[in-house]
Write a protein that holds these residues in place. Structure first.
Motif, mmCIF file in Angstrom:
data_model
loop_
_atom_site.group_PDB
_atom_site.id
_atom_site.type_symbol
_atom_site.label_atom_id
_atom_site.label_comp_id
_atom_site.label_asym_id
_atom_site.label_seq_id
_atom_site.Cartn_x
_atom_site.Cartn_y
_atom_site.Cartn_z
ATOM 1 N N GLU A 1 0.702 -0.773 -0.038
ATOM 2 C CA GLU A 1 0.231 0.383 -0.035
ATOM 3 C C GLU A 1 0.853 1.282 -0.071
ATOM 4 O O GLU A 1 1.517 1.421 0.733
ATOM 5 N N VAL A 2 0.484 2.369 -1.285
ATOM 6 C CA VAL A 2 1.289 2.570 -1.578
ATOM 7 C C VAL A 2 0.271 4.269 -0.998
ATOM 8 O O VAL A 2 -0.700 4.630 -1.499
ATOM 9 N N VAL A 3 0.692 5.398 -1.108
ATOM 10 C CA VAL A 3 0.523 6.909 -1.518
ATOM 11 C C VAL A 3 1.590 7.895 -1.745
ATOM 12 O O VAL A 3 2.425 8.309 -1.425
ATOM 13 N N ILE A 4 0.936 8.579 -2.311
ATOM 14 C CA ILE A 4 1.531 9.959 -3.567
ATOM 15 C C ILE A 4 1.378 10.940 -3.379
ATOM 16 O O ILE A 4 0.215 11.261 -3.114
ATOM 17 N N GLU A 5 2.484 11.883 -2.746
ATOM 18 C CA GLU A 5 1.846 13.700 -3.199
ATOM 19 C C GLU A 5 2.479 14.366 -4.293
ATOM 20 O O GLU A 5 3.777 14.040 -4.591
ATOM 21 N N GLU A 6 1.716 14.726 -4.811
ATOM 22 C CA GLU A 6 2.733 15.353 -6.052
ATOM 23 C C GLU A 6 2.884 16.710 -5.553
ATOM 24 O O GLU A 6 2.102 17.702 -4.433
ATOM 25 N N PRO A 7 3.946 17.901 -6.170
ATOM 26 C CA PRO A 7 4.346 19.275 -5.386
ATOM 27 C C PRO A 7 3.353 19.492 -6.555
ATOM 28 O O PRO A 7 2.479 19.027 -7.158
ATOM 29 N N ALA A 8 3.459 21.127 -6.524
ATOM 30 C CA ALA A 8 2.613 21.971 -7.402
ATOM 31 C C ALA A 8 3.168 22.657 -8.883
ATOM 32 O O ALA A 8 1.625 22.300 -9.749
ATOM 33 N N HIS A 9 4.300 21.555 -8.907
ATOM 34 C CA HIS A 9 5.015 21.984 -10.549
ATOM 35 C C HIS A 9 5.101 20.222 -11.022
ATOM 36 O O HIS A 9 5.194 19.860 -9.869
ATOM 37 N N ALA A 10 6.198 20.602 -11.665
ATOM 38 C CA ALA A 10 6.516 18.921 -11.858
ATOM 39 C C ALA A 10 7.469 18.646 -10.766
ATOM 40 O O ALA A 10 8.732 19.462 -10.727
ATOM 41 N N VAL B 1 5.788 12.020 12.117
ATOM 42 C CA VAL B 1 6.145 12.582 11.745
ATOM 43 C C VAL B 1 6.553 11.997 9.860
ATOM 44 O O VAL B 1 7.699 13.097 9.611
ATOM 45 N N VAL B 2 6.715 11.184 9.655
ATOM 46 C CA VAL B 2 6.611 10.024 8.287
ATOM 47 C C VAL B 2 5.925 12.107 7.697
ATOM 48 O O VAL B 2 6.568 11.862 6.342
ATOM 49 N N HIS B 3 4.831 11.703 7.717
ATOM 50 C CA HIS B 3 3.989 13.021 7.263
ATOM 51 C C HIS B 3 4.569 14.053 7.422
ATOM 52 O O HIS B 3 4.575 15.180 5.856
ATOM 53 N N THR B 4 5.910 14.781 8.487
ATOM 54 C CA THR B 4 5.957 16.038 8.137
ATOM 55 C C THR B 4 6.843 15.365 7.544
ATOM 56 O O THR B 4 7.631 16.491 6.436
ATOM 57 N N LEU B 5 7.790 14.351 7.443
ATOM 58 C CA LEU B 5 8.618 14.530 6.415
ATOM 59 C C LEU B 5 7.880 14.613 5.185
ATOM 60 O O LEU B 5 9.268 15.106 4.125
ATOM 61 N N CYS B 6 7.270 14.154 4.280
ATOM 62 C CA CYS B 6 6.856 13.999 2.952
ATOM 63 C C CYS B 6 6.254 15.337 2.807
ATOM 64 O O CYS B 6 6.080 16.187 1.266
ATOM 65 N N ARG B 7 5.850 16.085 3.800
ATOM 66 C CA ARG B 7 5.437 17.686 3.621
ATOM 67 C C ARG B 7 6.023 18.792 3.501
ATOM 68 O O ARG B 7 6.088 19.710 2.148
#
Length: 220
Positions: A18-27, A49-55
């Motif tokens: 199971e994975v979650v992908i978060e994309e930046p505003a641009h490429a 903490v994992v969420h914070t690293l992703c952000r």
């Protein structure tokens, strides 16, 4: 569960992951994959903490991918004492590097607590493999938050690795982190007045990581 995009599943070495992908505003400027804390102690990819690293990585322009180790959430399989969890992370990296949008872009690994051990192991294996096969991508960045040096044999890491530790960490004491880092001459960023989970200091953690990424980008 922290608000995030819906999860999806990909093929892994012990079944679906199971994975979650978060994309930046641009490429995206690169791909980051992060590993979560110990599965047998309640660790999941939705850890704060994992969420914070992703952000932090998303704000710096990276595509951030987090995943559940085998046996956690919708990920299939069972706990494998760190061995299988490392191959899980390598599988997630390999899957996402097939995306043409990431061709030629840098790879970063990150991890928190037990996930820091896994990320360091995965970094070592990817770096060794890339040295022998030029078509493979070696990670250019490694970010470890409170890596589990008191419980696992965390390998040596590159000198540019960002290591962040809470001054009052009750799970992986600061002294253990320093004992591991000292022979490597590796700097450790200490966040005062906080423990293992950075309660009340998650914004500080995010800014430490974000400043690091922006400083690296400015010199590359």
């Amino acid at each position: 569960m922290i608000g995030r995009p819906a999860s999806q599943t990909i093929d892994g070495p012990a079944g679906l992951l199971e994975v979650v992908i978060e994309e930046p505003a641009h490429a995206p400027v690169g791909l980051m994959v992060v590993a979560h804390p110990h599965p047998l102690m309640g660790g999941t990819m939705d850890n704060k903490v994992v969420h914070t690293l992703c952000r932090a990585f998303v704000l710096a322009g990276w595509r951030a991918v987090r995943f559940n180790f085998r046996g956690v959430g919708q990920s299939e399989g069972a706990w494998d004492e760190g061995r299988g969890e490392t191959t899980d992370m390598l599988s997630v990296v390999a899957h996402h590097l097939t995306d043409p949008a990431l061709k030629g872009l840098p790879l970063a690994l990150a991890g928190f607590s037990f996930g820091g051990y896994v990320a360091a192991q995965a970094h070592a294996r990817l770096t060794e493999a890339a040295a022998n096969r030029s078509e493979l991508v070696a990670p250019s960045q490694l970010v470890l938050v409170s890596p589990a040096t008191s419980r696992y044999e965390v390998p040596e890491v590159p000198p540019h690795t960002l290591v962040v530790e809470g001054e009052e960490d009750e799970v992986v004491p600061l002294a253990h982190i320093l004992e591991w880092a000292r022979p490597q001459g590796l700097p450790v960023t200490v966040v005062p007045g906080t423990g293992h989970f950075f309660h009340g200091r998650l914004t500080v953690l995010r800014e430490v990581v974000l400043r690091h990424l922006r400083a690296v980008a400015a010199t590359s």
